[in-house]
Motif scaffolding. Structure first.
Motif, PDB file in Angstrom:
ATOM      1  N   THR A 191      54.928 115.082 111.562  1.00 27.88           N
ATOM      2  CA  THR A 191      54.510 114.741 112.925  1.00 27.88           C
ATOM      3  C   THR A 191      55.283 115.545 113.962  1.00 27.88           C
ATOM      4  O   THR A 191      54.732 115.916 115.001  1.00 27.88           O
ATOM      5  N   LEU A 224      52.595 117.255 116.019  1.00 24.30           N
ATOM      6  CA  LEU A 224      52.392 116.494 117.252  1.00 24.30           C
ATOM      7  C   LEU A 224      53.502 116.699 118.274  1.00 24.30           C
ATOM      8  O   LEU A 224      53.326 116.366 119.444  1.00 24.30           O
ATOM      9  N   ILE A 266      46.916 110.006 109.782  1.00 30.43           N
ATOM     10  CA  ILE A 266      48.033 110.263 108.878  1.00 30.43           C
ATOM     11  C   ILE A 266      47.850 109.412 107.631  1.00 30.43           C
ATOM     12  O   ILE A 266      47.646 108.197 107.727  1.00 30.43           O
ATOM     13  N   ALA A 269      45.094 111.953 115.789  1.00 26.78           N
ATOM     14  CA  ALA A 269      45.595 112.316 114.465  1.00 26.78           C
ATOM     15  C   ALA A 269      45.343 111.170 113.498  1.00 26.78           C
ATOM     16  O   ALA A 269      45.351 110.003 113.884  1.00 26.78           O
ATOM     17  N   ALA A 291      56.626 112.043 106.662  1.00 27.74           N
ATOM     18  CA  ALA A 291      55.881 111.931 107.916  1.00 27.74           C
ATOM     19  C   ALA A 291      56.681 112.418 109.119  1.00 27.74           C
ATOM     20  O   ALA A 291      56.111 112.976 110.060  1.00 27.74           O
ATOM     21  N   LEU A 332      48.201 115.038 107.471  1.00 27.66           N
ATOM     22  CA  LEU A 332      47.848 114.738 108.861  1.00 27.66           C
ATOM     23  C   LEU A 332      46.626 115.570 109.227  1.00 27.66           C
ATOM     24  O   LEU A 332      46.645 116.797 109.108  1.00 27.66           O
TER      25      LEU A 332
END
Length: 234
Positions: free
Chosen positions: A156, A160, A130, A128, A152, A139
């Motif tokens: 994420t 993720l 960012i 990834a 973030a 992202l």
């Protein structure tokens, strides 16, 4: 008295009009077996060829993904003025969340209002990228998709599977609390040994050789554990 001579039947055993049926049936079975074995060999070859195609396709997909991420890295690279860039670091990151665990590499460039983070797996392949800029976070994943969110942590976690507290982490990696309420414990030398802020617990496990910057941190949040080992500061 002489007995009459008896003739013996010396004719060959009677055969089928079509020949030896038993032998023919045997040949038929043999030929059928040969055809069956040939079919099995052809099926095995087809299966091997199919597997080879799948392997080549998967390898090509990995190459294309890596190439895409490399291109994305070049396109998204921030060119921060020297007075804007506050630090650069590189190291390793390990994550545990739920029943999952993973590890990889992290490279981070932090400016006053911008961030650029690249996370790769242990082989160096992109996972990834960012970028925080202009009040939002983007992202990019290896498949070419770009995901956006205001912060973030939410982004994420959605993409993720774990939270990366980018805003707070910019202060925490420098062994200081960010803005807002916090609790801190210090060691005998006056350095922060443990910090609690924004629901996170940050433990400072090791420091660099001159003791000015942390080199190993452990961050805990309900259901998540992050470990950061910093190998290089700039």
């Amino acid at each position: 008295m002489e007995r009459p001579h008896r003739w013996r039947n010396r004719r060959a055993p009677r055969r089928s009009p079509l020949g030896d049926g038993r032998a023919r049936r045997g040949r038929a079975r043999l030929e059928g077996g040969e055809r069956s074995q040939s079919g099995e060999r052809d099926a095995a070859k087809d299966h091997q060829a199919s597997q080879a195609v799948r392997r080549r396709t998967a390898a090509l997909a990995l190459v294309l993904a890596a190439a895409f991420l490399a291109a994305a890295c070049a396109e998204l690279q921030l060119r921060l003025p020297a007075d804007e860039l506050q630090f650069e670091l590189a190291g390793r990151i390990a994550v545990r969340y739920g029943d999952e665990a993973s590890s990889g590499n992290i490279a981070w460039r932090h400016g006053r209002s911008d961030d650029e983070v690249l996370i790769t797996n242990p082989l160096g392949q992109g996972v990834a990228r960012i970028v925080r800029a202009g009040g939002g976070v983007a992202l990019t994943t290896p498949d070419g998709r770009e995901h956006r969110a205001p912060d973030a942590e939410a982004l994420t976690e959605r993409v993720l599977g774990f939270r990366l507290p980018l805003e707070g982490l910019a202060d925490w990696v420098r062994a200081r609390p960010g803005p807002g309420p916090h609790e801190a414990q210090r060691d005998a030398g006056g350095r922060i040994a443990e910090l609690r802020q924004s629901g996170w617990k940050i433990e400072y496990l090791e420091w660099d050789t001159d003791g000015a910057r942390p080199s190993r941190l452990k961050l805990s949040y309900p259901g998540i554990e992050l470990r950061l080992a910093i190998a290089e500061w700039k």
